[in-house]
Design an enzyme around this catalytic site. Sequence first.
Site, mmCIF file in Angstrom:
data_model
loop_
_atom_site.group_PDB
_atom_site.id
_atom_site.type_symbol
_atom_site.label_atom_id
_atom_site.label_comp_id
_atom_site.label_asym_id
_atom_site.label_seq_id
_atom_site.Cartn_x
_atom_site.Cartn_y
_atom_site.Cartn_z
ATOM 1 N N ARG A 61 0.824 -1.208 0.000
ATOM 2 C CA ARG A 61 0.000 0.000 0.000
ATOM 3 C C ARG A 61 0.863 1.265 0.000
ATOM 4 N NH1 ARG A 61 -3.035 2.421 4.873
ATOM 5 N NH2 ARG A 61 -4.580 3.827 3.927
ATOM 6 N N HIS A 65 0.635 4.486 -2.520
ATOM 7 C CA HIS A 65 0.446 5.857 -2.048
ATOM 8 C C HIS A 65 1.594 6.769 -2.475
ATOM 9 C CE1 HIS A 65 -2.959 5.525 1.077
ATOM 10 N NE2 HIS A 65 -3.049 4.515 0.232
ATOM 11 N N ASP A 66 2.752 6.195 -2.683
ATOM 12 C CA ASP A 66 3.862 6.982 -3.203
ATOM 13 C C ASP A 66 3.628 7.327 -4.676
ATOM 14 O OD1 ASP A 66 6.392 8.247 -3.248
ATOM 15 O OD2 ASP A 66 7.329 6.431 -4.041
ATOM 16 N N GLY A 71 4.177 10.860 -8.635
ATOM 17 C CA GLY A 71 4.874 9.721 -9.199
ATOM 18 C C GLY A 71 5.653 8.963 -8.135
ATOM 19 N N ASP A 73 8.383 8.664 -6.364
ATOM 20 C CA ASP A 73 9.602 9.423 -6.060
ATOM 21 C C ASP A 73 10.000 9.355 -4.594
ATOM 22 O OD1 ASP A 73 7.582 10.936 -4.949
ATOM 23 O OD2 ASP A 73 8.363 12.866 -5.666
ATOM 24 N N ASN A 92 -2.876 8.968 4.796
ATOM 25 C CA ASN A 92 -1.645 8.241 5.097
ATOM 26 C C ASN A 92 -1.418 8.002 6.589
ATOM 27 O OD1 ASN A 92 -0.849 7.918 2.421
ATOM 28 N ND2 ASN A 92 0.187 9.903 2.365
ATOM 29 N N PRO A 159 -6.811 7.570 -4.435
ATOM 30 C CA PRO A 159 -8.197 7.090 -4.540
ATOM 31 C C PRO A 159 -8.745 6.708 -3.161
ATOM 32 C CG PRO A 159 -6.752 5.967 -6.106
ATOM 33 C CD PRO A 159 -5.872 6.692 -5.132
ATOM 34 N N HIS A 189 -5.989 -5.671 -2.475
ATOM 35 C CA HIS A 189 -6.723 -5.808 -1.214
ATOM 36 C C HIS A 189 -6.841 -7.271 -0.773
ATOM 37 C CE1 HIS A 189 -8.921 -1.724 -2.011
ATOM 38 N NE2 HIS A 189 -7.674 -1.570 -1.608
ATOM 39 N N THR A 190 -6.278 -8.183 -1.538
ATOM 40 C CA THR A 190 -6.297 -9.585 -1.127
ATOM 41 C C THR A 190 -5.355 -9.833 0.047
ATOM 42 O OG1 THR A 190 -6.131 -11.870 -1.912
ATOM 43 C CG2 THR A 190 -4.477 -10.347 -2.726
ATOM 44 N N ASP A 244 -9.455 -9.549 3.128
ATOM 45 C CA ASP A 244 -9.782 -10.804 2.442
ATOM 46 C C ASP A 244 -9.868 -11.880 3.518
ATOM 47 O OD1 ASP A 244 -9.978 -13.042 0.860
ATOM 48 O OD2 ASP A 244 -8.226 -12.613 -0.368
#
Length: 327
Positions: A61, A65-66, A71, A73, A92, A159, A189-190, A244
């Site tokens: 994750r 989020h990075d 991008g 970075d 975050n 998102p 998300h599994t 999951d």
Amino acid sequence: MACRVATMVAVLLAAVAATCAQAQLHDKFYSESCPSVEDVVRKEMVRALSLAPSLAGPLLRMHFHDCFVRGCDGSVLLDSANKTAEKDAQPNQTLRGFGFVERVKAAVEKACPDTVSCADILALIARDAVWLSKGPFWTVPLGRRDGSVSISNETDALPPPTSNFTVLTQLFAAVNLDAKDLVVLSAGHTIGTSHCFSFSDRLYNFTGMENPSDIDPTLEPQYMMRLKSKCASLNDNTTLVEMDPGSFKTFDTDYFKLVSKRRGLFHSDGALLTDPFTRAYVQRHATGAFKDEFFADFAASMIKMGNANQLTGSQGEIRKKCSVVNH
């Protein structure tokens, strides 16, 4: 006619520029300067996940989020004295594993000082988090540089779990990812867990009434009751729930089975059933008969995401520590 030609030339130049930018990343980037980098990262990953296998999901994750903000970075890793960096933003706040990333960076620095970026290390960590959870293995293109800017309000590009399909496709398109990438990468998300507050509005406050009967009608009733037994109220900020259930430490196709049965944990999971293309993908892979196909798709989408807006060449820097810039 001249305008059409100019437009076509501009489009072609943009395509060439994008191709060249991506071409600067390649799997042999450190073959001479730090040939042991992948071995060093994997050794640390094996050690960490043997002690805490539940860390795989958060590390995957973190790479997401990075990449969705500025991008890939390494900007999500930066600290800020006045708490205005990406890691300080609400989306975050539940990220974990920052200390582990610093340990990996220290090990890589010992092997190859001032050579490997934190952004590349995070990309390798994410790949190994999936592979060591019995998921696919892929060759990670390398050569990213670290950014020096990290701004909390730019995390609006992430998102949210509350997103509908329209919002999801818009945010994914902003990093050059399409509907297939959306449904494929959602299956991350599994593995891992989530806090109740990320989805509890579906249980108690779907339309804003804030009562136990204000539920999301798209959630399968038995699954909803199971979630309510774990998340007692909208105010539960600490309880963790498996994304999951039953195989949250194993990267597999069970995520699609859950979503197809209306047992996706988040709004964003359920949103995959509202579009014909993503619904068909979910239903195909819910059968469990196409694991190799899904694994190949996931690897391809991860590589595509990892190519988003990266810094290369003389851009950015190679941080000595992932939490602070060099100057």
